[in-house]
Each structure stands twice: as structure tokens, then as C-alpha cells.
Design an enzyme around this catalytic site. Structure first.
Site, PDB file in Angstrom:
ATOM      1  N   ARG A  16      95.541  82.581 -34.670  1.00  0.00           N
ATOM      2  CA  ARG A  16      95.862  83.677 -35.594  1.00  0.00           C
ATOM      3  C   ARG A  16      95.212  85.000 -35.174  1.00  0.00           C
ATOM      4  O   ARG A  16      95.588  86.057 -35.674  1.00  0.00           O
ATOM      5  CB  ARG A  16      95.441  83.304 -37.016  1.00  0.00           C
ATOM      6  CG  ARG A  16      96.435  82.376 -37.711  1.00  0.00           C
ATOM      7  CD  ARG A  16      96.006  82.085 -39.134  1.00  0.00           C
ATOM      8  NE  ARG A  16      94.946  81.080 -39.177  1.00  0.00           N
ATOM      9  CZ  ARG A  16      94.292  80.723 -40.287  1.00  0.00           C
ATOM     10  NH1 ARG A  16      94.572  81.318 -41.439  1.00  0.00           N
ATOM     11  NH2 ARG A  16      93.348  79.809 -40.253  1.00  0.00           N
ATOM     12  N   LYS A  23      88.375  82.868 -29.735  1.00  0.00           N
ATOM     13  CA  LYS A  23      88.084  83.392 -31.068  1.00  0.00           C
ATOM     14  C   LYS A  23      86.608  83.677 -31.301  1.00  0.00           C
ATOM     15  O   LYS A  23      86.240  84.783 -31.732  1.00  0.00           O
ATOM     16  CB  LYS A  23      88.590  82.434 -32.151  1.00  0.00           C
ATOM     17  CG  LYS A  23      88.316  82.985 -33.559  1.00  0.00           C
ATOM     18  CD  LYS A  23      88.883  82.109 -34.664  1.00  0.00           C
ATOM     19  CE  LYS A  23      88.046  80.914 -34.959  1.00  0.00           C
ATOM     20  NZ  LYS A  23      88.399  80.265 -36.228  1.00  0.00           N
ATOM     21  N   ASN A 170      83.886  75.204 -51.549  1.00  0.00           N
ATOM     22  CA  ASN A 170      83.271  74.611 -50.360  1.00  0.00           C
ATOM     23  C   ASN A 170      83.358  75.610 -49.206  1.00  0.00           C
ATOM     24  O   ASN A 170      84.433  76.100 -48.874  1.00  0.00           O
ATOM     25  CB  ASN A 170      84.011  73.314 -50.002  1.00  0.00           C
ATOM     26  CG  ASN A 170      83.495  72.681 -48.730  1.00  0.00           C
ATOM     27  OD1 ASN A 170      82.370  72.935 -48.310  1.00  0.00           O
ATOM     28  ND2 ASN A 170      84.322  71.846 -48.105  1.00  0.00           N
ATOM     29  N   LYS A 351      72.529 110.638 -13.345  1.00  0.00           N
ATOM     30  CA  LYS A 351      72.836 109.251 -12.962  1.00  0.00           C
ATOM     31  C   LYS A 351      71.780 108.731 -11.992  1.00  0.00           C
ATOM     32  O   LYS A 351      71.521 109.346 -10.963  1.00  0.00           O
ATOM     33  CB  LYS A 351      74.229 109.185 -12.324  1.00  0.00           C
ATOM     34  CG  LYS A 351      74.745 107.759 -12.081  1.00  0.00           C
ATOM     35  CD  LYS A 351      74.343 107.134 -10.772  1.00  0.00           C
ATOM     36  CE  LYS A 351      74.960 107.822  -9.581  1.00  0.00           C
ATOM     37  NZ  LYS A 351      74.647 107.070  -8.321  1.00  0.00           N
TER      38      LYS A 351
END
Length: 452
Positions: A16, A23, A170, A351
């Protein structure tokens, strides 16, 4: 207390999310969500931590490293099946096992500790972490008996109207007696529409055998938010951002507009520092006391001393000392060191350069691959020419040198102490101490040239 074990479920693909990224590796406030869970577990302290991985297992292991042990769930056959994969590592041990989901980054170490304490105090076989929500639709309801113990967990689709009115749900986080857990898992079946083995089924099995199932209620539903899509990811980001900002304000940091300020969960900030809107502080950035950061500044994995100001600028992987002024519109790139009282002005890029105390580059300069001493002035538009198309070379500017405007220092080159480089010079050879170096074409005026 010893004999505590943790299992972190991180094997789901997360379809999803509609993402190429696994994920549990999606970041929340700059850190993969599963790393947040591991961090909490590390702070509480467990004898063994096992992460169940599946899709993207190699990438998850690369991120978490040796903080945990790993077991691969080759087929995703439900949460009960996932926990069963840890049998070879844990089933012979006595003690308490907590099962957490790798997609719940908002859970706190306080809640984990309190859940463990409640479980062990009651000597329960199982303790369920619950939460109260005004909208429990879709969640399993916690049905308690008169003693406050869990009588059963009823899934929403199976609940009666009376059971659906219950707002305690739950969360999917549990404490188990370890031996009870693995014995019961062997009895869990997969007679359901998905053909999967569900961890909550262990509760009914343990109850049928006379075991005690308790519940501990989390202080906030937010902690238990599971992230299954980008909407929930955004919600978790907002909640954690607000939590982090509030903690720093209570610790003595002024955040002018918390809604427009982003601070990493790993950042450290000293008292009386002021953070202006639009500021992004990422990674393990450490900021001292009495600083002014922002507006619209971005700091990543850098260290900043006390009483330093960084306005509308970007600083990455660098060290910035005390009483330094950076910006507006400056860029401090990786491996730079700005010592105390340095000034970096507008449109200056630095830098891999060290600048000594009280040196300054106030406007429109590029300083790359350089070692710059104390009390050096770098004039507007001056450049260390560090790259020949194949290799980078070092420029050294020693103490108290004065670099005139629009000078090009062709590396490798050394500018000695107390020297002057005339404006507009292109320096290709070393300049000795106390010298004046002029390296530019003589001016020639062609009179009446316009008529020609």
C-alpha cells in the site's frame, strides 16, 4: 531485569506504500521507521533482539547492521508464522518476550518499559498493549472481565453492536512468557480466508489452557500508529516532529514557529538557542548554546559551537566553531572546519576547507580544498582554483594574509604569512611571507578607440 527478549516484525512488503523502498525503511523525521523501533528497544535493554525480515531483507540488514539478530521469513504467512521464525533463537529460553511491529515508529521507551513491568508484576502469560480511540472502526476490540483481565479480542467484523461501542483496541504489540509463546504457536492454525497464522490466536489458546491474559493501556493512541501507506507516514511525521520540537522547547530552546521547523530525532541543541522558521536540522547535528539558526537554513550531520549564527544557509558534514557568522545564502559543504569567530558571508561556498580563527570571506567566493590560517581576509570574488579536470589540489593561505578581490589562486599554491595579493591577480606560484604579489596584465588605454 534480565531474561528479556524482543522480536521486531519487519517482513511485510508494504504494497500500500506503492514504493520501490521497503516499507519499514521509509523515513520518519529523517530515520527509517524500523530504526526508531530498534532505538527504543536498545534504550530499554534486552538480552536478545531478533528482527524478522522478508522482502528487502538485505537492505534492512544493511541499515540496522549488528544491532539485532535476523531471521528471514521466506513466505509471508501471517504474524504468528513470522514470530515462529525466531523459534531456533529463542524457544529454549526462560523469560519475557515482547513482540513489536517495525512499522510503529512512534512507540516510546516509556511505554515499552511500563508494558514489561505490568506484565511481569501480574505474572501474566500474555499482556496486550491497548489504546483508546474515539474512532475504533477496523480495530480488534478489547473485551475485559470484571477483574480487568482480557476476556477476548473481537475483530471489528465479528463484533456485536455492544462490542463495537468499546473504544479500547488491540495495538498489535504484546508481551509473552517466552515458553508459553512458542508452545502456543505450534497450536495456531490457518483456517481463515487468508490461510495465514495469526499471532492473536495465541491468546485464545492460552486462555483455554487457563493462562492469564492481561492488558496495559498506552497513554496515547498516537504511539501505536502503524504505517501502511503514505497518508499514515505523513501523520507519523507530523506527530513525531511535534513531539521532538516540544521536547526541545521544554529543554530551553526557542522555536519561533514549530509548525515550520524540522528537527531530526538524533539532533542535539543547547539552551537559549533560537531556531527560526523554515529551518531543517537533519541527522546527528549538534548545536551549542545561544546560537541563532535560520530562518530557512539547512544543517545536516554537522557540529556547531556556542553563540554562532547561521542564516539562510546550508551546512553539511562540517564543524562550525564558537561565535561564527554564516550567511545569508552561504553553502558549507562536507569536510569543512570553520574555527572560532570566522565569518562566511553571502554567496560564499566552502568545501573541504579549514578556516582559522577570525578569518573571513565576506562575499561571492569559492574556497575548496584549502587550508586557511588565522586573521585571513579573502576578498570578494576570490577563488581557490583546485581542479585541473582530473585531480584536486591544495591551496594554503597562512596567517594574516590579505587576498584582494577577484583573485584566482591556482592550486597547488601557498600564500605566506602577512602577504598581500593584489586585486585581480591570478597566482600560479608560491608567495613568500610579507610580500605583495601582483599577477595581472598592465592596464593599457587606447585613446580615441571609439572613433575607429
Amino acid at each position: 531485569m534480565s531474561n528479556r527478549f524482543a522480536i521486531i516484525l519487519a517482513a511485510g512488503q508494504g504494497t500500500r506504500m506503492k514504493s520501490k523502498l521497503y516499507k519499514v525503511l521509509h523515513p520518519v523525521c529523517g530515520k527509517p521507521m524500523v530504526q526508531h523501533v530498534v532505538d527504543r528497544v536498545n534504550r530499554v535493554g534486552f538480552d536478545k533482539k531478533v528482527t524478522i525480515v522478508g522482502h528487502g531483507a538485505d537492505v534492512v540488514q544493511e541499515v540496522l547492521g549488528d544491532q539485532v539478530s535476523y531471521v528471514v521469513q521466506e513466505e509471508q504467512l501471517g504474524t504468528g508464522h513470522a514470530v515462529m521464525q525466531a523459534e531456533s533463537l529463542l524457544s529454549d529460553k526462560e523469560g519475557t518476550t515482547i513482540v513489536l511491529c517495525g512499522d510503529t515508529p512512534l512507540i516510546t521507551e516509556e511505554t515499552i518499559s511500563q508494558l514489561l513491568q505490568a506484565h511481569e508484576k501480574k505474572q501474566a502469560q500474555i499482556t496486550v498493549l491497548t489504546a483508546v480511540t474515539e474512532n475504533p472502526t477496523g480495530y480488534g476490540r478489547i473485551i475485559r472481565n470484571q477483574q480487568g483481565l482480557v476476556e477476548r479480542i473481537v475483530e471489528h467484523k465479528d463484533a456485536t453492536e455492544e462490542e463495537r461501542s468499546v473504544k479500547e483496541i488491540n495495538t498489535g504489540t504484546y508481551c509473552f512468557d517466552n515458553q508459553t509463546l512458542f508452545n502456543a504457536l505450534k497450536k495456531v492454525g490457518n483456517e481463515n480466508a487468508q490461510g495465514e497464522y495469526y499471532l492473536p490466536d495465541v491468546i485464545e489458546i492460552v486462555q483455554s489452557e487457563g493462562g492469564m491474559v492481561g492488558a496495559y493501556q498506552a497513554s496515547s493512541m498516537d504511539e501505536t500508529l502503524g504505517i501502511n501507506d503514505r497518508v499514515a507516514l505523513s501523520q507519523a511525521e507530523s506527530i513525531m516532529k511535534a513531539r521532538i520540537n516540544e521536547a526541545w522547547m521544554r529543554a530551553g530552546v526557542t522555536i519561533i514557529n514549530p509548525a515550520q521547523t524540522y528537527i531530526s530525532s538524533d539532533a542535539e541543541i543547547g539552551q537559549d538557542t533560537v531556531i527560526y522558521p523554515g529551518t531543517v536540522i537533519q541527522g546527528h547535528t549538534i548545536i551549542g548554546e545561544d546560537c541563532i539558526i535560520g530562518p530557512n537554513s539547512e544543517l545536516t550531520d554537522c557540529k556547531v559551537g556556542n553563540k554562532t549564527t547561521i542564516k539562510q544557509s546550508v551546512v553539511s558534514d562540517s564543524e562550525v566553531g564558537n561565535e561564527v557568522n554564516v550567511g545569508p545564502f552561504a553553502h558549507i559543504r562536507p569536510q569543512s572546519v570553520l574555527n572560532d569567530q570566522v565569518k562566511i558571508g553571502n554567496f560564499v561556498e566552502v568545501k573541504k576547507t579549514t578556516m582559522g580563527q577570525n578569518s573571513k570571506a565576506s562575499h561571492l567566493s569559492y574556497l575548496g580544498d584549502a587550508e586557511i590560517g588565522k586573521d585571513v581576509n579573502v576578498g570578494c570574488g576570490s577563488i581557490t582554483v583546485n581542479y585541473d579536470g582530473e585531480n584536486k589540489f591544495l591551496t594554503k593561505i597562512e596567517d594574516r594574509a590579505f587576498i584582494g578581490c577577484n583573485s584566482n589562486l591556482i592550486a597547488p599554491v601557498t600564500i605566506g604569512e602577512d602577504t598581500f595579493v593584489a586585486a585581480g591577480s591570478t597566482i600560479t606560484d608560491d608567495v613568500p611571507s610579507k610580500a605583495l604579489s601582483i599577477a595581472r596584465a598592465r592596464q593599457v588605454n587606447k585613446e580615441n578607440y571609439q572613433k575607429k
